[in-house]
Design a protein around this motif. Structure first.
Motif, short mmCIF file in Angstrom:
data_model
loop_
_atom_site.label_atom_id
_atom_site.label_comp_id
_atom_site.label_asym_id
_atom_site.label_seq_id
_atom_site.Cartn_x
_atom_site.Cartn_y
_atom_site.Cartn_z
N PHE A 132 -21.28 31.01 35.11
CA PHE A 132 -20.28 30.37 35.98
C PHE A 132 -20.90 29.13 36.59
O PHE A 132 -21.91 29.20 37.30
CB PHE A 132 -19.83 31.32 37.10
N ASP A 133 -20.29 27.97 36.33
CA ASP A 133 -20.76 26.69 36.84
C ASP A 133 -19.87 26.29 38.01
O ASP A 133 -18.63 26.30 37.89
CB ASP A 133 -20.67 25.64 35.73
N GLN A 134 -20.47 25.93 39.15
CA GLN A 134 -19.68 25.57 40.33
C GLN A 134 -18.77 24.36 40.06
O GLN A 134 -17.79 24.14 40.76
CB GLN A 134 -20.57 25.28 41.53
N GLN A 135 -19.10 23.57 39.02
CA GLN A 135 -18.28 22.40 38.69
C GLN A 135 -16.97 22.79 38.00
O GLN A 135 -16.11 21.93 37.78
CB GLN A 135 -19.07 21.45 37.78
N MET A 136 -16.80 24.09 37.70
CA MET A 136 -15.57 24.52 37.03
C MET A 136 -14.32 24.27 37.88
O MET A 136 -13.21 24.16 37.35
CB MET A 136 -15.66 26.01 36.68
N ILE A 137 -14.49 24.19 39.20
CA ILE A 137 -13.31 23.95 40.05
C ILE A 137 -12.79 22.53 39.87
O ILE A 137 -11.67 22.21 40.31
CB ILE A 137 -13.63 24.20 41.54
N ARG A 138 -13.59 21.64 39.26
CA ARG A 138 -13.14 20.27 39.01
C ARG A 138 -12.47 20.13 37.64
O ARG A 138 -12.03 19.04 37.27
CB ARG A 138 -14.33 19.31 39.11
N TYR A 139 -12.41 21.22 36.91
CA TYR A 139 -11.82 21.18 35.57
C TYR A 139 -10.32 20.95 35.66
O TYR A 139 -9.61 21.61 36.43
CB TYR A 139 -12.12 22.50 34.85
N ASP A 140 -9.83 20.00 34.90
CA ASP A 140 -8.40 19.69 34.88
C ASP A 140 -7.86 19.87 33.47
O ASP A 140 -8.54 19.59 32.48
CB ASP A 140 -8.14 18.24 35.34
N SER A 141 -6.62 20.31 33.40
CA SER A 141 -5.97 20.48 32.11
C SER A 141 -4.46 20.55 32.33
O SER A 141 -3.99 21.06 33.35
CB SER A 141 -6.46 21.77 31.44
N GLU A 142 -3.71 20.04 31.36
CA GLU A 142 -2.25 20.11 31.43
C GLU A 142 -1.74 21.43 30.84
O GLU A 142 -0.55 21.69 30.86
CB GLU A 142 -1.63 18.93 30.67
N LYS A 143 -2.66 22.25 30.33
CA LYS A 143 -2.26 23.55 29.78
C LYS A 143 -1.83 24.49 30.90
O LYS A 143 -2.28 24.37 32.04
CB LYS A 143 -3.43 24.19 29.03
N THR A 144 -0.99 25.44 30.56
CA THR A 144 -0.67 26.49 31.52
C THR A 144 -1.84 27.46 31.61
O THR A 144 -2.71 27.48 30.72
CB THR A 144 0.59 27.28 31.10
N VAL A 145 -1.85 28.24 32.66
CA VAL A 145 -2.91 29.24 32.83
C VAL A 145 -2.94 30.18 31.63
O VAL A 145 -4.01 30.50 31.09
CB VAL A 145 -2.69 30.04 34.14
N LEU A 146 -1.77 30.61 31.18
CA LEU A 146 -1.70 31.54 30.05
C LEU A 146 -2.25 30.90 28.78
O LEU A 146 -3.05 31.51 28.06
CB LEU A 146 -0.25 31.98 29.83
N ASP A 147 -1.85 29.65 28.50
CA ASP A 147 -2.34 28.98 27.29
C ASP A 147 -3.84 28.70 27.38
O ASP A 147 -4.56 28.80 26.37
CB ASP A 147 -1.58 27.67 27.07
N GLU A 148 -4.32 28.31 28.55
CA GLU A 148 -5.75 28.05 28.75
C GLU A 148 -6.57 29.30 28.41
O GLU A 148 -7.61 29.22 27.75
CB GLU A 148 -6.00 27.62 30.20
N PHE A 149 -6.09 30.44 28.87
CA PHE A 149 -6.78 31.71 28.61
C PHE A 149 -6.62 32.12 27.16
O PHE A 149 -7.58 32.53 26.49
CB PHE A 149 -6.22 32.78 29.54
N GLY A 173 -8.73 25.29 44.41
CA GLY A 173 -10.13 25.58 44.07
C GLY A 173 -10.38 27.06 43.88
O GLY A 173 -11.04 27.48 42.92
N GLY A 174 -9.84 27.88 44.78
CA GLY A 174 -10.03 29.32 44.69
C GLY A 174 -9.39 29.90 43.44
O GLY A 174 -9.95 30.82 42.79
N GLU A 175 -8.21 29.38 43.05
CA GLU A 175 -7.54 29.86 41.84
C GLU A 175 -8.32 29.49 40.58
O GLU A 175 -8.40 30.28 39.63
CB GLU A 175 -6.12 29.29 41.78
N LYS A 176 -8.92 28.29 40.58
CA LYS A 176 -9.73 27.89 39.43
C LYS A 176 -10.97 28.76 39.29
O LYS A 176 -11.40 29.08 38.17
CB LYS A 176 -10.14 26.42 39.55
N VAL A 177 -11.55 29.17 40.43
CA VAL A 177 -12.68 30.09 40.40
C VAL A 177 -12.26 31.41 39.76
O VAL A 177 -12.97 31.95 38.90
CB VAL A 177 -13.24 30.33 41.82
N ARG A 178 -11.10 31.92 40.16
CA ARG A 178 -10.62 33.19 39.60
C ARG A 178 -10.36 33.09 38.11
O ARG A 178 -10.66 34.01 37.34
CB ARG A 178 -9.36 33.65 40.34
#
Length: 632
Positions: free
Chosen positions: A393-410, A445-450
């Protein structure tokens, strides 16, 4: 009373953020504001700071009031208008009033030879105010706070434009502390501060003479500072006396007590209602049934207490496979970018939970990035053990941006899962119903961590390497992560500045101090205890004992009264000598390098020096009186 809100409500459009807020701030109070992410804590701070206004509501006695000329300080981003000026010039703006007084005192000092009584009176008044405001040690306080936040004294000469965004935030914080407002508003003050700076800040705020209002997810920080806790839940505030741990206990006790009272009343209403239903058609019982109905009608009806908002992720998993005894072997590993930051040597074994702690900029995240292959090593070696599967887990993950939905990203990372399986995995991390159709860009930020943790744990690794995993999590989220990792059957290596998290989880420590990296085979409590013992021994070794001036012999006089006066004079002079010797030692202590960033110690020494100077002055006046009586 410095500030008060009664029945306060704040709306943004059709959304009500704060529904019914009641808070009172008095001089010297240390107040914590707590609640889930999004409950309105920062909104409340902005309201107190005057950046927001109350919305109109149904309560006639709704108001926000400030007592007199109360100065409120609130840390803001982008607080500097001129980046060309030096750090020193910017921070000295905090002392403008003090510096004006100092200049006027010096001016009056040169003018008092003319015997002008008004100037003498002004000089006396300003001198007393200057001393009361800490004028004799403000520069040492300035240097102590600056160095505590990781700046060197040479940095004073640098223009603000040369500092990074993070450093400018720290400079704004330093300036706010030096300004010493009547109410100090702090929103997540420990974010991005290392443990040593957080500990320094705790000491500073505990000694701060004025009011402090803190929003923070740092539980140990709140435990050490807060004297009152206001919780915001469902838009309503509730006050608890005590620190954070006391608040948690009181909250549980209150809920159980209120629920018990509510159930008891409901049982009584049910009993009376059944009695009325049973006898309402019986002529001889009409008076009784009316009496029971009136009893129900006149009851002060209790509302069912709202259950705590404890929604959180509920993930648990077992690693896909087991490992050998040795997990990680690091030998003479030199890490850094343009230059070597440090050399690391240590071994981690199966089921160990090693916390990496230390000051900012010493190489903690660089070390983690090196062993996961994100950046190259400079020299040395590191090897993972047999069948070790890393989840990083990289703390920089909260800066990750994407136009994908949460479901598609996963789903893109785990295409073999069915939709039901994918939504089930996401649901365990609180992405339910339409939440899975949010775009990643819309997440907090908290949701991106999850989401990042959900993807990592879906691979079921047996060795977790986590860089600041609790950043952007609220307290319930942190507690859940602690519990989940506490029951994890694999090994963990993690970087964290959250002392409560470190204390709860780590069984050993890897400490980066800027010069070396040292491994300690025990937890945080024992580490702090041994560290304090080492500091105490070092202090005892370098602090010289004050010299005591031996009492001189007094001459024999025929007159008993004269003898008594002379003895008293000699003892008084001896006391003066002793105090002057002690005073010299204390002044020397002010300049000791180990005290340069210890604001609490500097304040204590400053107060002691002032008291000693007053005592010496009083004793000298006593000497003069005795000498007059002896006609010396």
């Amino acid at each position: 009373m410095l500030y008060q809100i009664k029945n306060g409500m704040v709306e943004f459009g059709a959304s009500t953020v704060l529904r019914r807020i009641n808070i009172e701030i008095n001089d010297g109070e240390k107040i914590a504001i707590v609640g889930r992410n999004g409950c309105g804590k920062t909104t409340l701070l902005r309201l107190i700071a005057g950046e927001l206004q109350l919305s109109k509501n149904e309560y006639e006695d709704s108001f926000a009031a400030k007592g007199g000329k109360v100065e409120i300080g609130y840390l803001k981003q982008n607080a500097f208008t001129d980046l060309a000026i030096t750090l020193d010039d910017e921070l000295k703006k905090s002392f403008e009033s003090l510096l004006r007084k100092q200049a006027r005192i010096n001016e009056l000092l040169n003018q008092m030879n003319d015997g002008d009584e008004s100037k003498i009176n002004e000089f006396t008044r300003l001198s007393e105010e200057f001393e009361k405001d800490g004028g004799y040690y403000y520069e040492k306080e300035y240097n102590a706070i600056l160095t505590a936040f990781g700046f060197s004294l040479d940095d004073k000469k640098r223009p603000l434009s040369e500092f990074s965004g993070g450093q400018l935030t720290k400079i704004a914080f330093v300036k706010l502390l030096l300004t010493k407002p009547d109410i100090l508003l702090l929103d997540e003050p420990t974010n991005h501060l290392d443990i040593s700076t957080v500990e320094w800040l705790e000491g500073y705020l505990k000694e701060y003479k004025k009011a402090v209002v803190i929003v923070s997810h740092d539980r140990m920080f709140l435990d050490k500072i807060a004297e009152e806790v206001y919780e915001i839940e469902h838009g309503i505030s509730r006050k608890y006396v005590g620190n954070y741990s006391s608040f948690i206990k009181q909250k549980d006790d209150n809920y159980e007590r209120e629920l018990k009272a509510y159930k008891a009343q409901q049982e009584e209403i049910k009993r009376l209602t059944e009695l009325v239903e049973k006898f309402k058609n019986t002529p001889t019982k009409v008076a009784m049934t009316r009496s029971k109905l009136k009893q129900i009608e006149h009851m002060d009806k209790l509302e069912e207490p709202l259950r705590f908002d404890t929604g959180t992720f509920k993930a648990s998993f077992k690693p896909n496979r087991d490992t050998g005894k040795e997990i990680l072997n690091v030998s003479r590993l030199k890490i850094g970018y343009d230059k070597v930051l440090c050399e690391v040597n240590f071994k981690q074994y199966k089921r160990q939970r090693v916390a990496i702690i230390g000051t900012n900029g010493t190489g903690k995240s660089t070390f983690v990035k090196t062993i996961v292959g994100a950046i190259p090593k400079i020299s040395g070696d590191f090897d993972f053990g047999h069948q070790v599967d890393v989840g990083y887990f990289d703390q920089q993950m909260i800066r990750y941006d994407s136009e994908k939905t949460v479901l598609d990203e996963f789903w893109d990372e785990f295409p073999s899962l069915t939709q039901t399986e994918a939504r089930g995995a996401l649901g365990a991390f609180m992405f339910t119903k339409d939440d899975v159709f949010k775009t990643v860009n819309m997440l907090s930020g908290g949701e991106k961590v999850r989401l990042a943790l959900c993807k990592i744990l879906q691979r079921k690794p047996n060795f977790l390497i986590l860089d600041e995993p609790t950043n952007h999590m609220d307290m319930i989220g942190k507690a859940t992560l602690e519990k989940m990792l506490g029951s994890f059957e694999g090994s963990i290596l993690f970087v964290s500045h959250d002392r409560y998290f470190v204390k709860s989880l780590a069984d050993s420590l890897l400490v980066f101090d800027g010069e070396s990296v040292e491994y300690f085979p025990y937890g945080y409590d024992e580490y702090i205890e041994k560290k304090e013992q080492t500091v105490e021994k070092a202090t005892q070794a370098v602090t010289p004992k004050p010299e005591v001036v031996k009492e001189g012999k007094t001459s024999y006089m025929l007159s008993k009264e004269r003898t008594r006066l002379e003895r008293k004079l000699a003892k008084t002079k001896e006391k003066i000598q002793e105090l002057e010797a002690l005073l010299e030692k204390k002044r020397a202590e002010l300049d000791l390098p180990e005290n340069s960033s210890d604001y609490v110690k500097l304040c204590e020494l400053g107060t002691e020096i002032e008291n000693d100077e007053l005592s010496i002055l009083s004793l000298m006046e006593e000497c003069e009186e005795l000498e007059k009586q002896l006609n010396i």
